[in-house]
Design an enzyme around this catalytic site. Sequence first.
Site, mmCIF file in Angstrom:
data_model
loop_
_atom_site.group_PDB
_atom_site.id
_atom_site.type_symbol
_atom_site.label_atom_id
_atom_site.label_comp_id
_atom_site.label_asym_id
_atom_site.label_seq_id
_atom_site.Cartn_x
_atom_site.Cartn_y
_atom_site.Cartn_z
ATOM 1 N N LYS A 76 0.834 -1.214 0.000
ATOM 2 C CA LYS A 76 0.000 0.000 0.000
ATOM 3 C C LYS A 76 0.868 1.263 0.000
ATOM 4 O O LYS A 76 0.535 2.262 -0.628
ATOM 5 C CB LYS A 76 -0.929 0.010 1.221
ATOM 6 C CG LYS A 76 -2.023 -1.071 1.196
ATOM 7 C CD LYS A 76 -2.823 -1.043 2.487
ATOM 8 C CE LYS A 76 -4.140 -1.799 2.453
ATOM 9 N NZ LYS A 76 -4.040 -3.245 2.526
ATOM 10 N N TYR A 197 -5.431 -5.410 -7.019
ATOM 11 C CA TYR A 197 -5.116 -5.175 -5.602
ATOM 12 C C TYR A 197 -4.590 -6.455 -4.942
ATOM 13 O O TYR A 197 -3.571 -6.448 -4.246
ATOM 14 C CB TYR A 197 -6.382 -4.659 -4.875
ATOM 15 C CG TYR A 197 -6.283 -4.648 -3.376
ATOM 16 C CD1 TYR A 197 -5.504 -3.699 -2.713
ATOM 17 C CD2 TYR A 197 -6.968 -5.598 -2.614
ATOM 18 C CE1 TYR A 197 -5.402 -3.711 -1.321
ATOM 19 C CE2 TYR A 197 -6.872 -5.605 -1.229
ATOM 20 C CZ TYR A 197 -6.087 -4.664 -0.591
ATOM 21 O OH TYR A 197 -5.988 -4.686 0.785
ATOM 22 N N TYR A 249 -1.940 0.045 11.141
ATOM 23 C CA TYR A 249 -3.363 -0.249 11.363
ATOM 24 C C TYR A 249 -3.881 0.584 12.535
ATOM 25 O O TYR A 249 -3.437 1.712 12.751
ATOM 26 C CB TYR A 249 -3.589 -1.744 11.630
ATOM 27 C CG TYR A 249 -2.864 -2.674 10.697
ATOM 28 C CD1 TYR A 249 -2.850 -2.449 9.323
ATOM 29 C CD2 TYR A 249 -2.206 -3.782 11.182
ATOM 30 C CE1 TYR A 249 -2.204 -3.326 8.464
ATOM 31 C CE2 TYR A 249 -1.561 -4.667 10.322
ATOM 32 C CZ TYR A 249 -1.561 -4.423 8.974
ATOM 33 O OH TYR A 249 -0.918 -5.276 8.151
ATOM 34 N N VAL A 267 0.012 -8.360 6.809
ATOM 35 C CA VAL A 267 -0.422 -9.575 7.504
ATOM 36 C C VAL A 267 0.385 -10.813 7.099
ATOM 37 O O VAL A 267 0.192 -11.884 7.663
ATOM 38 C CB VAL A 267 -1.940 -9.856 7.352
ATOM 39 C CG1 VAL A 267 -2.769 -8.787 8.030
ATOM 40 C CG2 VAL A 267 -2.328 -10.016 5.893
HETATM 41 O O1 DON Z 1 -6.856 -6.900 1.815
HETATM 42 C C1 DON Z 1 -6.359 -7.853 2.389
HETATM 43 O O2 DON Z 1 -6.997 -8.550 3.133
HETATM 44 C C2 DON Z 1 -4.892 -8.185 2.233
HETATM 45 N N1 DON Z 1 -4.530 -8.587 0.970
HETATM 46 C C3 DON Z 1 -4.023 -7.074 2.762
HETATM 47 C C4 DON Z 1 -3.906 -7.350 4.177
HETATM 48 C C5 DON Z 1 -2.944 -6.584 5.003
HETATM 49 O O3 DON Z 1 -1.764 -6.840 5.073
HETATM 50 C C6 DON Z 1 -3.598 -5.677 5.988
HETATM 51 N N2 DON Z 1 -3.991 -4.419 5.451
HETATM 52 N N3 DON Z 1 -3.891 -3.297 5.857
#
Ligand code: DON
Length: 322
Positions: A76, A197, A249, A267
């Site tokens: 991101k 995405y 977050y 994550v």
């Molecule tokens: O959108 C999702 O669930 C994941 N591909 C991205 C997750 C992640 O690392 C947390 N997002 N801020």
Amino acid sequence: MVEDDERQRRIEWLGQVCIGLHEQFGPLTEGAPAAYIPELSNVDPDLFAIAAVALDGQEQLTGDHDHLFTIQSISKLLLYGLALETHGREAVLERVGVAPTGDLFNAIELDEERHRAPNPMVNAGAIAITDMVGGSREERIEGIAAMFERYLGRRPEIDDAVWKSERATGNHNRAIAYLLLSHGIIEDRVEETLDVYFAQCSVLVSARDLAMIGATIANSGVHPVSGEQIVSPRVARDMLTVALTCGMYDYAGEWAYTVGIPAKSGVGGGIVGIIPGAGAVAVFSPRLDEHGNSVRGLRVFEALSEEFDMHLFDFDRPWTRA
Ligand code: DON
């Protein structure tokens, strides 16, 4: 101006401290790998790496530093830089603000008053930013791959199983995307934008790659090894600002208070912390806490910030060149 040999001494000291922290926090088994994307739960939870890269490209590497894992939300930050470079601040700010939400990263919410996503580090903002990457599906994926190639120094590889898994289970993100569409923030090609995405979230990186990416941003956008200006200093500044305010977050406030280093978490278990004018540290450890942040990652950064006065508001910061 910090003398060169003093800087060298500190980089080597940092390497030694990272080895010590790897030993100290290795036994920590709190938390669990992300399971809401089924494929992510297949990772070995005990993997653990700490990597540091200085502005001159010097590396200090500990543990599983070359193990590849999916970058997830750390993408991101890079996509935000790409959007700012391509479209300029005004156009980006029309669709995505810069206000931390204090809510979960996947909250189904917008800045209703301004009809825009709250910030680029939550899913709503990142999906809006992804929509700004122009062209056909293939051209959009290629544009993002080309950006990654400049940071990584190689063609990025996508973890197909994770990509597929996100696509199959991503209904929450679909809800966010349709909310964005209903407010006219993204174009009417929701499945395609989500696919792009999910692809960027599934790019494989190592802790060492993340530290190199962070060191590029710390170096006002200039890659420490290739010397390429990947983003302008102004864009690097904007990336650092949202990393500090929104990068961790709904833990971003506590992180800014205790650690004080612009950072982005994913994550997949990665965290990259960027020390402007000095370099970057990345930690990879897949066991996450309830916010989605790597547990060992948090401990390592808390310790490093304290030991090396890395907090942005420490009054005696011996790290930076100014
Ligand atoms: O959108 C999702 O669930 C994941 N591909 C991205 C997750 C992640 O690392 C947390 N997002 N801020």
